[in-house]
Design an enzyme around this catalytic site. Structure first.
Site, PDB file in Angstrom:
ATOM      1  N   HIS A   1       0.832  -1.205   0.000  1.00 26.12           N
ATOM      2  CA  HIS A   1       0.000   0.000   0.000  1.00 26.12           C
ATOM      3  C   HIS A   1       0.875   1.267   0.000  1.00 26.12           C
ATOM      4  O   HIS A   1       0.720   2.151  -0.850  1.00 26.12           O
ATOM      5  CB  HIS A   1      -0.900  -0.016   1.238  1.00 26.12           C
ATOM      6  CG  HIS A   1      -1.761   1.194   1.399  1.00 26.12           C
ATOM      7  ND1 HIS A   1      -3.083   1.227   1.027  1.00 26.12           N
ATOM      8  CD2 HIS A   1      -1.491   2.433   1.899  1.00 26.12           C
ATOM      9  CE1 HIS A   1      -3.581   2.422   1.283  1.00 26.12           C
ATOM     10  NE2 HIS A   1      -2.647   3.184   1.823  1.00 26.12           N
ATOM     11  N   GLU A   2       1.807   1.313   0.938  1.00 25.57           N
ATOM     12  CA  GLU A   2       2.648   2.522   1.037  1.00 25.57           C
ATOM     13  C   GLU A   2       3.549   2.657  -0.194  1.00 25.57           C
ATOM     14  O   GLU A   2       3.859   3.771  -0.625  1.00 25.57           O
ATOM     15  CB  GLU A   2       3.475   2.519   2.323  1.00 25.57           C
ATOM     16  CG  GLU A   2       2.640   2.475   3.624  1.00 25.57           C
ATOM     17  CD  GLU A   2       1.571   3.542   3.742  1.00 25.57           C
ATOM     18  OE1 GLU A   2       1.738   4.631   3.160  1.00 25.57           O
ATOM     19  OE2 GLU A   2       0.538   3.281   4.408  1.00 25.57           O
TER      20      GLU A   2
ATOM     21  N   HIS B   1       1.732   4.749  -2.663  1.00 26.41           N
ATOM     22  CA  HIS B   1       1.836   6.185  -2.363  1.00 26.41           C
ATOM     23  C   HIS B   1       3.206   6.711  -2.781  1.00 26.41           C
ATOM     24  O   HIS B   1       3.333   7.772  -3.398  1.00 26.41           O
ATOM     25  CB  HIS B   1       1.676   6.430  -0.857  1.00 26.41           C
ATOM     26  CG  HIS B   1       0.270   6.398  -0.364  1.00 26.41           C
ATOM     27  ND1 HIS B   1      -0.713   7.226  -0.846  1.00 26.41           N
ATOM     28  CD2 HIS B   1      -0.328   5.650   0.598  1.00 26.41           C
ATOM     29  CE1 HIS B   1      -1.854   6.983  -0.199  1.00 26.41           C
ATOM     30  NE2 HIS B   1      -1.644   6.030   0.679  1.00 26.41           N
TER      31      HIS B   1
ATOM     32  N   GLU C   1      -4.557   8.093  -2.726  1.00 25.17           N
ATOM     33  CA  GLU C   1      -5.055   6.816  -2.219  1.00 25.17           C
ATOM     34  C   GLU C   1      -5.416   5.874  -3.367  1.00 25.17           C
ATOM     35  O   GLU C   1      -5.344   4.661  -3.206  1.00 25.17           O
ATOM     36  CB  GLU C   1      -6.245   7.060  -1.293  1.00 25.17           C
ATOM     37  CG  GLU C   1      -6.636   5.875  -0.444  1.00 25.17           C
ATOM     38  CD  GLU C   1      -5.613   5.474   0.627  1.00 25.17           C
ATOM     39  OE1 GLU C   1      -4.639   6.219   0.842  1.00 25.17           O
ATOM     40  OE2 GLU C   1      -5.809   4.403   1.234  1.00 25.17           O
TER      41      GLU C   1
HETATM   42 MG    MG Z   1      -2.973   5.360   2.285  1.00 26.92          MG
END
Ligand code: MG
Length: 501
Positions: A269-270, A273, A299
């Site tokens: 997830h990160e 980003h 996001e």
């Molecule tokens: Mg996030």
């Protein structure tokens, strides 16, 4: 800095004059990273003070007469290119926001946020909502005052939404939830009644060695293409990404000691980003355009890698040799077993541990509560009961502790009210981006299998990342994806994955 994309003399001077503002932001980002990772516990008081001072200094630098004059001249200039127009738009928006908030308010709010975060951490550890309540009450009061300073139409929450997602209103958010919540409810029912995805998996209780798991996380980041000379992986209680600039973008994860998918998918997830920030056009470095367009678009990138890519059969199979090599307890589990392990569907209390299908229920709940908090229709003393009631209505379960309920997230202690809806926007947008990449690459998953993550990174760079803040989020989505945000792509993706399986 060369800044060759800024050809207009006035705009270039404006960008140069803005640079100390960027530099203070750079320092604040680094201090923020340190506060969440390595700062000794008792450093909090002095850190709160220095960060609050830096927020004020940043504001003063932004509102210098010299900069405001240049901004006005740049606004009057004709024939600006898109980057130059972006600079003018972004700085005008920052100036508008900064000049509506009095200096004393900025200082006090920054200090309150730092103290509230500290109090939240203790309160969560001790499961003591009463210890956090007075801080939360002040945070809500400050958020409401901020909305009034910024000005709003229809609902004070609109002013806060716009802070995180330029141009976003309650109408936009309601339109998305009205479209997806009924679909999620019916798909969730069908998955549970037919047992399509398991609720529990034996791997969830298996313990791992933290050092071994960190090595796994690093190798998965290699597979994804994270550039170690421009980033770091560290540990924090709440995983996050922070960008100091386009060549220093750091991520964190946490290690709970069991159920390895949590730390692994936090990393993926990160990574999403981080990749966004890392793939911004290098010519925009240290300029007002050198960060993501908005939190929702941000996001969409993390959700895209975490769910659309990370939880696909194709990616699980790509990752499985790394997992098997280091995690001995995986012997005897096929790739298909691993796929179901990372895709269990189970009602849970904790948002950050929620599966792909139930995640948006958690956001919907927070959206309803914080909207009413800001409007003054409910108070912080009502929160635990309302929270638990909504959990029961949406997911059929009731938290037994504050940690499992109202105390779980760091956001409110950070003063981030109006932030949660961007998670749902991102999830919805990720599915729309998948459709765009399917068209562009001739099948996202086929390309991933045959060529690895490279073409996917490149597709995202071209569609979204390279522009940074050049366009407002709604314009970027229309320009890059050919239509405004459309939740139907998400509904279709969810039906395809969970209802037709
Ligand atoms: Mg996030």
């Amino acid at each position: 800095m060369v800044w060759e994309v800024f050809e207009n003399k006035v705009v270039r001077e404006l960008v140069e004059t803005y640079r100390p503002v960027w530099s203070i932001g750079h320092a604040l980002a680094l201090l923020g990273w340190d506060s969440e990772t390595y700062m000794p516990r008792r450093g909090v008081e002095e850190r709160a003070l220095s960060r609050a001072d830096l927020f004020v200094l940043r504001r003063r630098m932004l509102l210098r007469k010299e900069l405001l004059d240049l901004l006005e001249r740049a606004e009057a200039a004709e024939g600006l290119n898109e980057f130059e127009e972006g600079v003018v738009r972004v700085i005008r928006r920052e100036v508008r926001i900064a000049s509506s908030l009095p200096e004393e308010f900025v200082f006090e709010f920054a200090k309150l946020r730092e103290e509230a975060t500290h109090a939240w951490r203790h309160a969560k550890e001790k499961d003591d909502y009463d210890a956090f309540k007075p801080y939360l009450a002040r945070i809500v009061e400050y958020a409401r005052r901020m909305a009034d300073y910024l000005g709003w139409e229809g609902h004070p929450y609109n002013a806060l939404l716009d802070l995180y997602e330029e141009g976003l209103t309650i109408e936009d958010v309601d339109r998305v939830f009205d479209s997806i919540i009924p679909v999620l409810r019916s798909v969730y029912e069908s998955v549970r009644s037919r047992g399509l995805y398991p609720e529990n998996h034996p791997l969830e209780s298996v313990e791992y060695d933290t050092r071994v798991m960190e090595a796994v996380n690093r190798e998965v980041l290699d597979l994804l293409g994270y550039p170690w000379d421009r980033g770091r992986l560290d540990v924090s209680p709440h995983p996050f990404t922070i960008s100091m600039g386009v060549d220093d973008v750091r991520i964190t994860t946490r290690y709970e000691g069991k159920n390895f998918k949590h730390t692994l998918y936090a990393v993926i997830h990160e990574f999403g980003h981080a990749l966004y920030e890392l793939q911004i056009d290098g010519r925009l470095k240290a300029s007002p355009l050198a960060s993501g367009a908005s939190l929702g678009v941000h996001e969409s990138q993390s959700r895209f890698w975490e769910n659309v890519v990370g939880r696909s059969r194709e990616f699980v199979s790509m990752m499985s040799p790394i997992l098997r090599k280091r995690l001995e307890f995986l012997s005897g589990y096929s790739d298909e077993d691993l796929y179901f392990y990372v895709n269990t569907v189970k009602p849970g209390f904790i948002r950050v541990e929620a599966d792909e299908l139930t995640y948006n229920f958690h956001i919907f709940l927070r959206y309803k509560l914080e909207k009413d908090l800001v409007a003054g229709e409910i108070g912080v003393e009502d929160l635990p009961e309302l929270w638990n009631g909504l959990m029961e209505e949406l997911l059929g379960i009731k938290p037994r502790t504050y940690k499992e309920g109202v105390l779980q997230d760091i956001h409110w202690s950070h003063g981030s009210i109006g932030y949660f809806p961007t998670y749902t926007l991102g999830t919805v947008l990720a599915a729309q981006i998948k459709a765009a990449l399917d068209r562009r690459l001739g099948g996202l998953y086929k390309t991933l299998e045959s060529e690895g993550a490279g073409p996917v990174r490149e597709g995202l760079r071209e569609l979204i990342h390279q522009y940074g803040k050049t366009y407002p989020p709604k314009t970027l989505v229309e320009k890059s994806l050919g239509e405004p945000m459309n939740p139907e792509y998400y509904n279709e993706y969810i039906r395809e994955k969970f209802a037709k399986a």
